[in-house]
Design an enzyme around this catalytic site. Structure first.
Site, mmCIF file in Angstrom:
data_model
loop_
_atom_site.group_PDB
_atom_site.id
_atom_site.type_symbol
_atom_site.label_atom_id
_atom_site.label_comp_id
_atom_site.label_asym_id
_atom_site.label_seq_id
_atom_site.Cartn_x
_atom_site.Cartn_y
_atom_site.Cartn_z
ATOM 1 N N HIS A 61 67.102 3.304 50.251
ATOM 2 C CA HIS A 61 66.549 4.578 50.406
ATOM 3 C C HIS A 61 66.167 4.980 51.045
ATOM 4 O O HIS A 61 66.002 6.296 51.450
ATOM 5 C CB HIS A 61 66.089 4.537 48.350
ATOM 6 N N GLU A 62 64.829 4.011 51.954
ATOM 7 C CA GLU A 62 63.965 4.984 52.910
ATOM 8 C C GLU A 62 65.365 5.268 54.410
ATOM 9 O O GLU A 62 64.673 6.392 54.319
ATOM 10 C CB GLU A 62 62.615 3.738 53.000
ATOM 11 N N CYS A 97 63.000 9.777 42.812
ATOM 12 C CA CYS A 97 62.880 9.767 44.136
ATOM 13 C C CYS A 97 61.042 9.970 44.180
ATOM 14 O O CYS A 97 61.355 11.601 43.074
ATOM 15 C CB CYS A 97 62.822 10.524 44.792
ATOM 16 N N HIS A 113 66.777 8.649 54.037
ATOM 17 C CA HIS A 113 65.511 9.324 54.026
ATOM 18 C C HIS A 113 65.630 9.807 55.984
ATOM 19 O O HIS A 113 65.526 11.094 56.194
ATOM 20 C CB HIS A 113 64.198 9.414 53.425
#
Length: 136
Positions: free
Chosen positions: A126-127, A85, A130
């Site tokens: 993944h986003e 990341c 976040h």
């Protein structure tokens, strides 16, 4: 505008609030910042550039898709992988799903549903992590 990548774990570990129709400028900043980091990055979440809002961008190779308030509504075929990341050093193990279906609003605030597979699905997950304040 190209924004600096946030590395503050305290800020990144907080869940983001829903985006509103007043937040389209975040999409522009995500696009500019992703294009700047294209060699090393395939997606960004708004909190990675300083906005605690539920907005992400996912590079699909030929097109980048901005998603406002995205939610995974289906997922299948779990697997383990290692990810890096821009906001963190090194790589970490994480579980992802080979195929996901996500619902979101586009920049014009129209509801969309999209099925993503393989790398695009991994980037999106993944986003989305976040946005929930989960750091891999």
């Amino acid at each position: 505008m190209i924004k600096d990548i946030v590395k503050d774990k305290h800020f990144l570990s907080k869940a983001s609030s829903n985006a509103t129709k007043k937040d389209p400028y975040i999409a522009d900043d995500l696009m500019d910042t992703l294009n700047y980091h294209k060699e090393e990055c395939l997606g960004l979440a708004a909190n990675m550039i300083g906005y605690s809002k539920r907005v992400i961008i996912v590079s699909m190779g030929f097109v980048d898709i901005v998603m406002f308030n995205p939610v995974i509504i289906e997922k299948s075929q779990p697997y383990l992988t290692n990810e890096g990341c821009l906001s963190l050093l090194g790589q970490r193990a994480t579980q992802r799903y080979e195929t996901i279906k996500v619902t979101y609003k586009d920049k014009n605030w129209k509801q969309k549903t999209l099925t993503l597979n393989k790398l695009a699905a991994q980037i999106c997950q993944h986003e989305l992590d976040h946005l929930e304040g989960r750091l891999i």
